[in-house]
Design an enzyme around this catalytic site. Structure first.
Site, PDB file in Angstrom:
ATOM      1  N   LYS A 246     -13.113  -4.692  10.579  1.00 27.43           N
ATOM      2  CA  LYS A 246     -13.836  -3.641   9.772  1.00 27.43           C
ATOM      3  C   LYS A 246     -15.372  -3.250  10.363  1.00 27.43           C
ATOM      4  CE  LYS A 246     -10.804  -5.112   5.792  1.00 27.43           C
ATOM      5  NZ  LYS A 246     -10.887  -6.225   4.769  1.00 27.43           N
TER       6      LYS A 246
ATOM      7  N   LYS B 193      -7.087  -1.420  10.283  1.00 33.07           N
ATOM      8  CA  LYS B 193      -8.387  -1.705  11.089  1.00 33.07           C
ATOM      9  C   LYS B 193      -8.225  -2.354  12.235  1.00 33.07           C
ATOM     10  CE  LYS B 193      -7.336  -4.476   7.468  1.00 33.07           C
ATOM     11  NZ  LYS B 193      -6.907  -4.370   6.301  1.00 33.07           N
TER      12      LYS B 193
ATOM     13  N   ILE C 242     -13.380   1.220  -1.763  1.00 29.79           N
ATOM     14  CA  ILE C 242     -14.862   1.903  -1.799  1.00 29.79           C
ATOM     15  C   ILE C 242     -14.960   2.714  -0.732  1.00 29.79           C
ATOM     16  CG2 ILE C 242     -17.101   1.256  -1.427  1.00 29.79           C
ATOM     17  CD1 ILE C 242     -16.271  -1.617  -1.778  1.00 29.79           C
TER      18      ILE C 242
ATOM     19  N   GLU D 189      -4.365 -12.949   3.601  1.00 26.05           N
ATOM     20  CA  GLU D 189      -2.922 -12.321   4.500  1.00 26.05           C
ATOM     21  C   GLU D 189      -2.121 -13.470   4.754  1.00 26.05           C
ATOM     22  OE1 GLU D 189      -3.257  -9.114   6.098  1.00 26.05           O
ATOM     23  OE2 GLU D 189      -5.256  -8.761   5.095  1.00 26.05           O
TER      24      GLU D 189
ATOM     25  N   GLY E  68      -2.146 -15.199  -3.998  1.00 28.36           N
ATOM     26  CA  GLY E  68      -1.824 -13.893  -3.115  1.00 28.36           C
ATOM     27  C   GLY E  68      -2.630 -13.301  -2.439  1.00 28.36           C
TER      28      GLY E  68
ATOM     29  N   ASP F  72     -10.522 -10.209  10.591  1.00 37.85           N
ATOM     30  CA  ASP F  72     -10.367  -8.891   9.576  1.00 37.85           C
ATOM     31  C   ASP F  72     -11.724  -8.380   9.243  1.00 37.85           C
ATOM     32  OD1 ASP F  72      -8.658  -7.448   7.454  1.00 37.85           O
ATOM     33  OD2 ASP F  72     -10.388  -8.169   6.327  1.00 37.85           O
TER      34      ASP F  72
ATOM     35  N   ALA G 214       9.554   6.860   5.884  1.00 43.45           N
ATOM     36  CA  ALA G 214      10.084   5.824   6.813  1.00 43.45           C
ATOM     37  C   ALA G 214      10.102   4.502   6.367  1.00 43.45           C
ATOM     38  CB  ALA G 214       9.529   5.925   8.052  1.00 43.45           C
TER      39      ALA G 214
ATOM     40  N   VAL H  40       0.920  -1.186   0.161  1.00 46.34           N
ATOM     41  CA  VAL H  40       0.078   0.006  -0.073  1.00 46.34           C
ATOM     42  C   VAL H  40       1.050   1.248  -0.009  1.00 46.34           C
ATOM     43  CG1 VAL H  40      -1.784   1.014   1.305  1.00 46.34           C
ATOM     44  CG2 VAL H  40      -2.003  -1.207   1.209  1.00 46.34           C
TER      45      VAL H  40
ATOM     46  N   GLU I 116     -10.146   6.320   5.659  1.00 46.83           N
ATOM     47  CA  GLU I 116     -10.744   5.512   4.747  1.00 46.83           C
ATOM     48  C   GLU I 116     -10.446   4.227   4.075  1.00 46.83           C
ATOM     49  OE1 GLU I 116     -13.849   7.231   2.921  1.00 46.83           O
ATOM     50  OE2 GLU I 116     -13.767   5.257   2.561  1.00 46.83           O
TER      51      GLU I 116
HETATM   52  N1  HSE Z   1      -7.163  -9.575   3.428  1.00 47.95           N
HETATM   53  C1  HSE Z   1      -8.296  -8.442   3.113  1.00 47.95           C
HETATM   54  C2  HSE Z   1      -9.037  -9.134   2.206  1.00 47.95           C
HETATM   55  C3  HSE Z   1      -7.649  -7.250   2.687  1.00 47.95           C
HETATM   56  O1  HSE Z   1      -9.028 -10.469   1.946  1.00 47.95           O
HETATM   57  O2  HSE Z   1     -10.252  -8.529   1.994  1.00 47.95           O
HETATM   58  C4  HSE Z   1      -7.183  -6.312   3.740  1.00 47.95           C
HETATM   59  O3  HSE Z   1      -8.182  -5.964   4.713  1.00 47.95           O
END
Ligand code: HSE
Length: 439
Positions: A213, A113, A144, A198, A195, A209, A51, A22, A137
């Protein structure tokens, strides 16, 4: 067209922490869209310091050596930076980086998150105290603009519900199980190969995850941070291909949903679990790694947001939008806003209190009276059956028995399931999945 450089153009000085997927996409897009961003915001967004632990990485991406530092603390302490972008991930250094930057008078942008879900209340209180922005965001659904939709586009609404497909890896796995008939473990292996998952796949497939969120969305919608320990989280490991097949026969798709909603009593439910949704609902057709969020507001009705929820460029699109928001007002400043302080603060329902429809799969011996025994247990708990599937079987053999149930409190359903498990003809632990009808 190049923007004429005016000596009066304000410059927003930015520190970028992290040059992973990112971070490097953010660097790239701030460079490729520089003129466009300047036209749109009236400010030059300039990355003054980066950094990065590994200097080779900076070189590969084309970050000039004189801008780099190996220590994110240098960014935090740099008095010339107005904004720090945190893209190092994790919840220890990232926490310190964000908190100290805010205390040092810098605005902060993060995609983190997990950190917000764990420390959101403290970090937003720090931002408010220091009248700095903490923008996020990119933390939910990648590219999105769902955060801005909730904070701005839908600000006139009380949020009645949010249903989100907000983990692309899980959606990919369920799509492959549905379309290619793969079992969970094979679909997960494929997601890893591509890929998507995570490094720690548990974050994705165990629903964490999505829960991080969901906590962010719930804080925006209902003004309080749900402790992760109280956010019911069930991932995909127990989902079997046969459940997807039976759900389809019944007219449903299976999705890992974040469900955030309130009802007339004002209590809030926030939960993450595999969910049957009608095939006719727009979320059922969201496939592969795509994300989608359906938000119901009391003024606007239903609104839908769809797009890529992960990956360098989609996430960079969101991070840069936060920078542009600060740049558009710079050097004047907008009032900083808290997340999680609204007077709407409500009670969180326990799972036992939620009411849902259910899909129930049993493995039973095909002999007279079994269905009647199961129906009797359900009826004694006021749980109605809306439909039944039993594949053709030979008498005396075991066979799946699938029941769709009417609305029932989770506590009653659980009690009924433990009683059904004691029926002699029931040969395996019952499997239940919750159903959303979006009524
Ligand atoms: N690993 C997350 C996903 C993406 O598969 O949507 C990062 O939040």
């Amino acid at each position: 067209m190049a923007v004429p450089v005016s000596t009066n153009t304000p410059i927003l000085r930015v520190g970028l922490a992290g040059l992973g997927t990112v971070g490097s996409a953010v660097w790239k897009r701030l460079t490729s869209q520089k003129d466009l961003l300047q036209q749109r915001t009236g400010t030059e967004i300039r990355v003054d310091q980066v950094a990065v632990r590994n200097p080779k990485r900076a070189k590969e991406i084309g970050v000039p050596e004189n801008l780099t530092t190996a220590d994110w603390r240098t960014l935090v302490a740099n008095p010339d930076l107005e904004v720090v972008v945190e893209l190092i991930g994790g919840t220890t250094d990232a926490f310190e980086l964000i908190k100290t930057s805010l205390q040092n008078g810098k605005h902060v942008i993060t995609a983190n998150k997990a950190l917000l879900a764990e420390h959101g209340a403290e970090l937003f209180a720090t931002a408010l105290k220091n009248q700095r922005h903490l923008l996020f965001e990119a933390s939910v659904a990648g590219g999105i603009p769902i955060i801005r939709a909730l904070r701005e586009g839908l600000v006139a609404n009380r949020i009645l519900s949010i249903h989100g497909i907000i983990n692309g890896t899980c959606n990919y796995i369920l799509t492959r199980m549905n379309e290619a008939g793969l079992e969970f473990k094979d679909a997960l292996a494929e997601a890893k190969e591509k890929g998507y998952a995570e490094a720690d796949d548990s974050l994705d497939v165990d629903g964490h995850d999505t829960a991080h969120k969901a906590a962010v969305l719930a804080a925006l919608a209902y003004g309080f941070w749900v402790p992760q320990g109280e956010l019911y989280t069930e991932g995909l490991r127990a989902v079997e291909k046969q459940d997807i097949v039976y759900a389809r026969k019944l007219g449903y798709g299976l999705k890992l949903l974040a469900i955030i909603k309130t009802d007339s009593d004002g209590a809030v439910e926030v939960r993450v679990h595999p969910t049957l949704i009608p095939q006719s609902n727009v979320l059922a057709s969201v496939s592969g790694v795509f994300n989608a969020v359906l938000v119901r507001g009391d003024v606007v009705g239903d609104t839908l947001y769809y797009g890529r929820g992960a990956g360098g460029d989609p996430t960079a699109s969101a991070v840069v939008s936060d920078l542009a928001q600060i740049a558009a007002h710079f050097p004047q400043e907008q009032k900083a806003r808290n997340v999680g302080h609204e007077a709407l603060h409500s009670r969180l329902k326990t799972m036992d209190e939620i009411v849902s429809r259910y899909y129930l799969r049993l493995l039973v011996v095909d002999r007279p009276g079994v269905l009647a025994d199961v129906a009797r247990v359900l009826a004694s708990r006021q749980i109605g059956i809306s439909s039944v599937i039993q594949p053709e079987a030979h008498a005396g053999e075991t066979t799946p028995l699938i029941l769709m149930l009417h609305d029932a409190p989770e506590s009653q359903l659980k009690a009924a399931i433990s009683e059904i498990s004691t029926i002699g003809a029931v040969k395996a632990p019952p499997v239940h999945l919750r159903v959303e009808d979006f009524e």
